[in-house]
Design a protein around this motif. Structure first.
Motif, PDB file in Angstrom:
ATOM      1  N   VAL A 104       0.866  -1.175   0.000  1.00  0.00           N
ATOM      2  CA  VAL A 104       0.000   0.000   0.000  1.00  0.00           C
ATOM      3  C   VAL A 104       0.902   1.224   0.000  1.00  0.00           C
ATOM      4  CG1 VAL A 104      -1.719   1.323   1.292  1.00  0.00           C
ATOM      5  CG2 VAL A 104      -1.851  -1.177   1.230  1.00  0.00           C
ATOM      6  N   VAL A 105       0.636   2.144  -0.926  1.00  0.00           N
ATOM      7  CA  VAL A 105       1.354   3.418  -0.982  1.00  0.00           C
ATOM      8  C   VAL A 105       0.314   4.510  -1.164  1.00  0.00           C
ATOM      9  CG1 VAL A 105       3.032   4.838  -2.208  1.00  0.00           C
ATOM     10  CG2 VAL A 105       3.456   2.382  -1.941  1.00  0.00           C
ATOM     11  N   ALA A 106       0.284   5.441  -0.236  1.00  0.00           N
ATOM     12  CA  ALA A 106      -0.647   6.572  -0.286  1.00  0.00           C
ATOM     13  C   ALA A 106      -2.097   6.118  -0.460  1.00  0.00           C
ATOM     14  CB  ALA A 106      -0.247   7.549  -1.386  1.00  0.00           C
ATOM     15  N   GLY A 107      -2.469   5.056   0.245  1.00  0.00           N
ATOM     16  CA  GLY A 107      -3.838   4.587   0.202  1.00  0.00           C
ATOM     17  C   GLY A 107      -4.196   3.733  -0.999  1.00  0.00           C
ATOM     18  N   GLN A 108      -3.225   3.470  -1.878  1.00  0.00           N
ATOM     19  CA  GLN A 108      -3.488   2.646  -3.051  1.00  0.00           C
ATOM     20  C   GLN A 108      -2.860   1.274  -2.866  1.00  0.00           C
ATOM     21  OE1 GLN A 108      -2.456   4.455  -6.757  1.00  0.00           O
ATOM     22  NE2 GLN A 108      -3.487   6.360  -6.276  1.00  0.00           N
ATOM     23  N   VAL A 109      -3.623   0.227  -3.140  1.00  0.00           N
ATOM     24  CA  VAL A 109      -3.109  -1.133  -3.074  1.00  0.00           C
ATOM     25  C   VAL A 109      -2.456  -1.439  -4.421  1.00  0.00           C
ATOM     26  CG1 VAL A 109      -3.682  -3.566  -2.774  1.00  0.00           C
ATOM     27  CG2 VAL A 109      -4.931  -1.816  -1.474  1.00  0.00           C
ATOM     28  N   LEU A 110      -1.190  -1.789  -4.384  1.00  0.00           N
ATOM     29  CA  LEU A 110      -0.438  -2.037  -5.606  1.00  0.00           C
ATOM     30  C   LEU A 110       0.050  -3.475  -5.658  1.00  0.00           C
ATOM     31  CD1 LEU A 110       1.789   1.167  -5.413  1.00  0.00           C
ATOM     32  CD2 LEU A 110      -0.366   0.902  -6.647  1.00  0.00           C
ATOM     33  N   ASP A 111      -0.210  -4.157  -6.752  1.00  0.00           N
ATOM     34  CA  ASP A 111       0.349  -5.486  -6.986  1.00  0.00           C
ATOM     35  C   ASP A 111       1.687  -5.251  -7.676  1.00  0.00           C
ATOM     36  OD1 ASP A 111       1.135  -7.976  -7.863  1.00  0.00           O
ATOM     37  OD2 ASP A 111      -0.825  -8.526  -8.645  1.00  0.00           O
ATOM     38  N   VAL A 112       2.773  -5.426  -6.936  1.00  0.00           N
ATOM     39  CA  VAL A 112       4.112  -5.136  -7.453  1.00  0.00           C
ATOM     40  C   VAL A 112       4.888  -6.399  -7.791  1.00  0.00           C
ATOM     41  CG1 VAL A 112       4.263  -2.879  -6.324  1.00  0.00           C
ATOM     42  CG2 VAL A 112       5.011  -4.919  -5.097  1.00  0.00           C
ATOM     43  N   THR A 113       4.211  -7.527  -7.854  1.00  0.00           N
ATOM     44  CA  THR A 113       4.867  -8.809  -8.105  1.00  0.00           C
ATOM     45  C   THR A 113       5.738  -8.768  -9.361  1.00  0.00           C
ATOM     46  OG1 THR A 113       2.941  -9.884  -7.106  1.00  0.00           O
ATOM     47  CG2 THR A 113       4.484 -11.292  -8.294  1.00  0.00           C
TER      48      THR A 113
END
Length: 141
Positions: A104-113
């Motif tokens: 989570v960065v700045a309230g955004q869920v990120l799939d960084v796989t």
């Protein structure tokens, strides 16, 4: 990236990867905002109905609750089940491995796989925060 490009416009999470080559303004116009909220710039040059008209299949979901400190929303990183508007931190916490890594960065869920191997600071810099809120550390860079 050009191979996996998502943006946010007016609270909608869009996977625009397949639309990049079709964009009348060129790929770079979209790639500049990959992984970011492009609402302000988008609204300056597009009518409100353009996504529904030209890229309706790009809509993945809406920004929803569950991200960060609760003040913002988390970005849907995959198609959400009906009735679900976002991912809670409990769900994010389950995605904490090299094979399935969300942050989570700045309230955004990120799939960084898929990004792990490309990260300039190395995989460990991200994996340390897999399944967690990495906003503070991200903002320090």
């Amino acid at each position: 990236t050009k191979a996996d490009c998502w943006v946010v416009v007016a609270g909608q999470v869009l996977n625009v990867t397949s639309f990049l080559s079709e964009h009348p303004g060129g790929e770079l116009a979209i790639l500049t905002f990959a992984g970011k909220d492009a609402t302000e710039e988008f609204n300056m040059i597009h009518p409100p109905d353009v996504i529904g008209k030209y890229a309706p299949d790009s809509v993945v979901g809406m920004l929803g609750g569950g991200g960060g400190d609760g003040a913002g929303g988390g970005a849907a990183v995959s198609t959400l089940p009906p009735g679900v508007t976002g991912y809670p931190m409990e769900e994010v916490a389950k995605h904490n491995t090299k094979a399935d890594c969300w942050v989570v960065v700045a309230g955004q869920v990120l799939d960084v796989t898929k990004f792990l191997s490309e990260h300039p600071g190395g995989e460990l810099a991200i994996l340390t925060f897999a399944g967690k809120d990495a906003t503070e550390e991200f903002n320090m860079i």
